[in-house]
Design a protein around this motif. Structure first.
Motif, PDB file in Angstrom:
ATOM      1  N   ALA A 160       1.647 -16.292  -8.575  1.00 61.11           N
ATOM      2  CA  ALA A 160       2.325 -16.386  -7.155  1.00 61.11           C
ATOM      3  C   ALA A 160       2.472 -14.891  -6.833  1.00 61.11           C
ATOM      4  O   ALA A 160       2.387 -14.721  -5.523  1.00 61.11           O
ATOM      5  CB  ALA A 160       3.577 -17.370  -7.340  1.00 61.11           C
ATOM      6  N   GLY A 161       3.142 -14.278  -7.676  1.00 61.29           N
ATOM      7  CA  GLY A 161       3.540 -12.988  -6.997  1.00 61.29           C
ATOM      8  C   GLY A 161       2.387 -12.088  -6.731  1.00 61.29           C
ATOM      9  O   GLY A 161       2.344 -11.297  -5.628  1.00 61.29           O
ATOM     10  N   GLY A 162       1.072 -12.247  -7.137  1.00 63.66           N
ATOM     11  CA  GLY A 162      -0.068 -11.666  -6.931  1.00 63.66           C
ATOM     12  C   GLY A 162      -0.436 -12.070  -5.519  1.00 63.66           C
ATOM     13  O   GLY A 162      -1.019 -11.371  -4.674  1.00 63.66           O
ATOM     14  N   ALA A 163      -0.414 -13.542  -5.342  1.00 67.12           N
ATOM     15  CA  ALA A 163      -0.837 -14.031  -4.138  1.00 67.12           C
ATOM     16  C   ALA A 163      -0.043 -13.785  -2.840  1.00 67.12           C
ATOM     17  O   ALA A 163      -0.383 -13.435  -1.568  1.00 67.12           O
ATOM     18  CB  ALA A 163      -0.746 -15.656  -4.433  1.00 67.12           C
ATOM     19  N   VAL A 164       1.271 -13.598  -3.003  1.00 67.90           N
ATOM     20  CA  VAL A 164       2.328 -13.337  -2.092  1.00 67.90           C
ATOM     21  C   VAL A 164       2.035 -11.756  -1.747  1.00 67.90           C
ATOM     22  O   VAL A 164       1.980 -11.424  -0.468  1.00 67.90           O
ATOM     23  CB  VAL A 164       3.704 -13.196  -2.507  1.00 67.90           C
ATOM     24  CG1 VAL A 164       4.679 -12.433  -1.518  1.00 67.90           C
ATOM     25  CG2 VAL A 164       4.007 -14.807  -2.706  1.00 67.90           C
ATOM     26  N   LEU A 165       1.756 -10.985  -2.611  1.00 65.22           N
ATOM     27  CA  LEU A 165       1.312  -9.533  -2.404  1.00 65.22           C
ATOM     28  C   LEU A 165       0.244  -9.386  -1.816  1.00 65.22           C
ATOM     29  O   LEU A 165       0.054  -8.493  -0.815  1.00 65.22           O
ATOM     30  CB  LEU A 165       1.238  -8.614  -3.878  1.00 65.22           C
ATOM     31  CG  LEU A 165       0.872  -7.127  -3.694  1.00 65.22           C
ATOM     32  CD1 LEU A 165       1.747  -6.463  -2.875  1.00 65.22           C
ATOM     33  CD2 LEU A 165       0.582  -6.581  -5.037  1.00 65.22           C
ATOM     34  N   ALA A 166      -0.916 -10.340  -2.066  1.00 66.39           N
ATOM     35  CA  ALA A 166      -2.300 -10.405  -1.268  1.00 66.39           C
ATOM     36  C   ALA A 166      -1.995 -10.428   0.328  1.00 66.39           C
ATOM     37  O   ALA A 166      -2.354  -9.945   1.215  1.00 66.39           O
ATOM     38  CB  ALA A 166      -3.281 -11.369  -1.675  1.00 66.39           C
ATOM     39  N   SER A 167      -0.986 -11.624   0.658  1.00 64.38           N
ATOM     40  CA  SER A 167      -0.691 -11.771   1.831  1.00 64.38           C
ATOM     41  C   SER A 167      -0.176 -10.718   2.659  1.00 64.38           C
ATOM     42  O   SER A 167      -0.459 -10.405   3.717  1.00 64.38           O
ATOM     43  CB  SER A 167       0.146 -13.130   1.940  1.00 64.38           C
ATOM     44  OG  SER A 167       0.632 -13.375   3.294  1.00 64.38           O
ATOM     45  N   LEU A 168       0.817 -10.041   2.093  1.00 64.78           N
ATOM     46  CA  LEU A 168       1.754  -8.976   2.574  1.00 64.78           C
ATOM     47  C   LEU A 168       0.542  -7.785   2.867  1.00 64.78           C
ATOM     48  O   LEU A 168       0.626  -7.249   3.998  1.00 64.78           O
ATOM     49  CB  LEU A 168       2.751  -8.462   1.548  1.00 64.78           C
ATOM     50  CG  LEU A 168       3.635  -7.304   2.105  1.00 64.78           C
ATOM     51  CD1 LEU A 168       4.190  -7.623   3.543  1.00 64.78           C
ATOM     52  CD2 LEU A 168       4.615  -7.137   0.855  1.00 64.78           C
ATOM     53  N   LEU A 169      -0.128  -7.496   2.052  1.00 65.35           N
ATOM     54  CA  LEU A 169      -0.960  -6.361   1.995  1.00 65.35           C
ATOM     55  C   LEU A 169      -2.075  -6.589   3.227  1.00 65.35           C
ATOM     56  O   LEU A 169      -2.419  -5.808   3.940  1.00 65.35           O
ATOM     57  CB  LEU A 169      -1.898  -6.036   0.818  1.00 65.35           C
ATOM     58  CG  LEU A 169      -0.910  -5.304  -0.388  1.00 65.35           C
ATOM     59  CD1 LEU A 169      -1.995  -5.458  -1.574  1.00 65.35           C
ATOM     60  CD2 LEU A 169      -0.583  -4.269   0.015  1.00 65.35           C
ATOM     61  N   TRP A 170      -2.520  -8.108   3.307  1.00 69.01           N
ATOM     62  CA  TRP A 170      -3.544  -8.148   4.342  1.00 69.01           C
ATOM     63  C   TRP A 170      -2.845  -8.103   5.706  1.00 69.01           C
ATOM     64  O   TRP A 170      -3.614  -7.569   6.465  1.00 69.01           O
ATOM     65  CB  TRP A 170      -4.124  -9.446   3.895  1.00 69.01           C
ATOM     66  CG  TRP A 170      -5.077  -9.919   4.974  1.00 69.01           C
ATOM     67  CD1 TRP A 170      -4.822 -11.094   5.909  1.00 69.01           C
ATOM     68  CD2 TRP A 170      -6.368  -9.651   5.596  1.00 69.01           C
ATOM     69  NE1 TRP A 170      -5.962 -11.178   6.931  1.00 69.01           N
ATOM     70  CE2 TRP A 170      -6.861 -10.203   6.558  1.00 69.01           C
ATOM     71  CE3 TRP A 170      -7.369  -8.421   4.975  1.00 69.01           C
ATOM     72  CZ2 TRP A 170      -7.998 -10.009   7.046  1.00 69.01           C
ATOM     73  CZ3 TRP A 170      -8.506  -8.359   5.547  1.00 69.01           C
ATOM     74  CH2 TRP A 170      -8.775  -9.181   6.669  1.00 69.01           C
ATOM     75  N   PHE A 171      -1.938  -8.830   5.911  1.00 67.56           N
ATOM     76  CA  PHE A 171      -1.214  -8.892   7.126  1.00 67.56           C
ATOM     77  C   PHE A 171      -0.746  -7.541   7.657  1.00 67.56           C
ATOM     78  O   PHE A 171      -1.174  -7.147   8.780  1.00 67.56           O
ATOM     79  CB  PHE A 171      -0.320  -9.780   7.502  1.00 67.56           C
ATOM     80  CG  PHE A 171      -0.761 -11.337   7.387  1.00 67.56           C
ATOM     81  CD1 PHE A 171      -1.684 -11.635   8.256  1.00 67.56           C
ATOM     82  CD2 PHE A 171      -0.281 -12.194   6.399  1.00 67.56           C
ATOM     83  CE1 PHE A 171      -2.072 -13.023   8.392  1.00 67.56           C
ATOM     84  CE2 PHE A 171      -0.800 -13.471   6.350  1.00 67.56           C
ATOM     85  CZ  PHE A 171      -1.739 -13.880   7.197  1.00 67.56           C
ATOM     86  N   THR A 172      -0.376  -6.767   6.936  1.00 66.92           N
ATOM     87  CA  THR A 172       0.163  -5.436   7.153  1.00 66.92           C
ATOM     88  C   THR A 172      -1.077  -4.486   7.526  1.00 66.92           C
ATOM     89  O   THR A 172      -1.174  -3.741   8.316  1.00 66.92           O
ATOM     90  CB  THR A 172       1.052  -4.764   5.922  1.00 66.92           C
ATOM     91  OG1 THR A 172       2.143  -5.739   5.672  1.00 66.92           O
ATOM     92  CG2 THR A 172       1.260  -3.564   6.163  1.00 66.92           C
ATOM     93  N   GLY A 173      -2.225  -4.696   6.707  1.00 67.62           N
ATOM     94  CA  GLY A 173      -3.219  -3.912   6.763  1.00 67.62           C
ATOM     95  C   GLY A 173      -3.938  -4.213   8.131  1.00 67.62           C
ATOM     96  O   GLY A 173      -4.261  -3.267   8.741  1.00 67.62           O
ATOM     97  N   LEU A 174      -4.169  -5.469   8.314  1.00 71.11           N
ATOM     98  CA  LEU A 174      -4.843  -6.032   9.832  1.00 71.11           C
ATOM     99  C   LEU A 174      -4.002  -5.616  10.852  1.00 71.11           C
ATOM    100  O   LEU A 174      -4.738  -5.046  11.899  1.00 71.11           O
ATOM    101  CB  LEU A 174      -4.838  -7.476   9.561  1.00 71.11           C
ATOM    102  CG  LEU A 174      -5.469  -8.113  10.591  1.00 71.11           C
ATOM    103  CD1 LEU A 174      -6.845  -7.683  11.050  1.00 71.11           C
ATOM    104  CD2 LEU A 174      -5.353  -9.737  10.583  1.00 71.11           C
ATOM    105  N   GLY A 175      -2.494  -5.914  10.903  1.00 73.99           N
ATOM    106  CA  GLY A 175      -1.740  -5.478  12.185  1.00 73.99           C
ATOM    107  C   GLY A 175      -1.708  -3.941  12.531  1.00 73.99           C
ATOM    108  O   GLY A 175      -2.119  -3.563  13.489  1.00 73.99           O
TER     109      GLY A 175
END
Length: 207
Positions: free
Chosen positions: A153-168
Motif C-alpha cells: 500500500a505504501g508503494g502504491a500511495v507513493l506511486a500516486s504522489l510521484l505521478w501527480f506531482t510530476g504531471l502537475g
C-alpha cells in the motif's frame, strides 16, 4: 520479515499503482490542464494524491469487499460520473471554440474552491476508481500477506504522489506552450474529447 522482502512488496505496490494511474483519464487530463495554467497546481495535486491514498488504504483494508456486495452504489456513481464528465467535456469544447479561450489569463480565472471541487469530483465520481483501486489493487495487496500488504500500500500511495506531482509541476514548466496562438484551444479540445470519451465508456459498459 527482512528488508529485501518489504522492499519487494513496496516496489510491487509502486509499479502496480503506476500501472493503474498513468493511463490517460479524467484526473490526469485535469491535472495536466492546471499544470499548464500554473493555477492551483499544489492543491489539485494534493487532492488527487490524498484521494488515491484514502482509496488505496481502504482497498488494502478490505473495504473493496463491501463495494462488491453493493453494486447499486457503483451504478449510482457510474451515472453520476457520466453526467458530470459529459457536462465538463461540453464546457471544455465550448471554451475551445470561443476566441477568449486563446487567452490563458481568461482561462485561469477559476477560483481555488471551484478548482479543488472539480478535482475531487473527477476522482470520487469515477466508478473506475473504486473498481481499480478498491477491488483490483486491494485484491493484489491481499496476496502479499497480512504484514507485507501495508508495504505494498505504501508503494502504491507513493506511486500516486510521484505521478501527480510530476504531471502537475512538469506541465507547469511547459507553460510557455500556452503563449503560442491556438495552443490553449487545442488543449481544451483534447480535454473535452477525453472527458466525453470516458463518459461514453461509462454509459456503454455492461451492467
Amino acid at each position: 520479515m527482512d528488508t529485501t522482502t518489504t522492499a519487494v512488496a513496496a516496489a510491487t505496490g509502486l509499479l502496480t499503482g503506476l500501472g493503474l494511474i498513468v493511463a490517460i483519464g479524467a484526473q490526469n487530463a485535469f491535472v495536466l490542464r492546471q499544470g499548464l495554467l500554473r493555477r492551483h497546481v499544489g492543491p489539485v495535486v494534493a487532492v488527487c494524491a490524498a484521494s488515491d491514498a484514502v482509496l488505496i488504504v481502504a482497498g488494502v483494508a478490505g473495504i473493496g469487499t463491501l463495494v462488491a456486495l453493493a453494486p447499486m452504489v457503483v451504478d449510482v456513481l457510474r451515472w453520476g460520473g457520466v453526467v458530470f464528465l459529459t457536462t465538463y467535456g461540453l464546457l471544455a469544447l465550448r471554451r475551445a471554440v470561443r476566441p477568449a479561450a486563446l487567452d490563458p489569463a481568461a482561462a485561469a480565472g477559476r477560483g481555488l474552491g471551484r478548482t479543488v471541487a472539480t478535482a475531487a469530483a473527477l476522482t470520487w465520481l469515477n466508478p473506475h476508481v473504486y473498481l481499480d483501486t478498491l477491488l483490483m489493487l486491494g485484491s493484489v495487496a491481499q496476496q502479499e500477506g497480512p504484514a507485507l500488504r501495508w508495504w505494498f500500500a505504501g508503494g502504491a500511495v507513493l506511486a500516486s504522489l510521484l505521478w501527480f506531482t510530476g504531471l502537475g509541476y512538469g506541465a507547469a514548466r511547459a507553460h510557455r506552450l500556452l503563449e503560442r496562438p491556438g495552443t490553449w484551444r487545442v488543449l481544451e479540445a483534447l480535454v473535452g474529447v477525453v472527458m466525453l470519451a470516458i463518459a461514453l465508456r461509462l454509459a456503454l459498459q455492461p451492467v
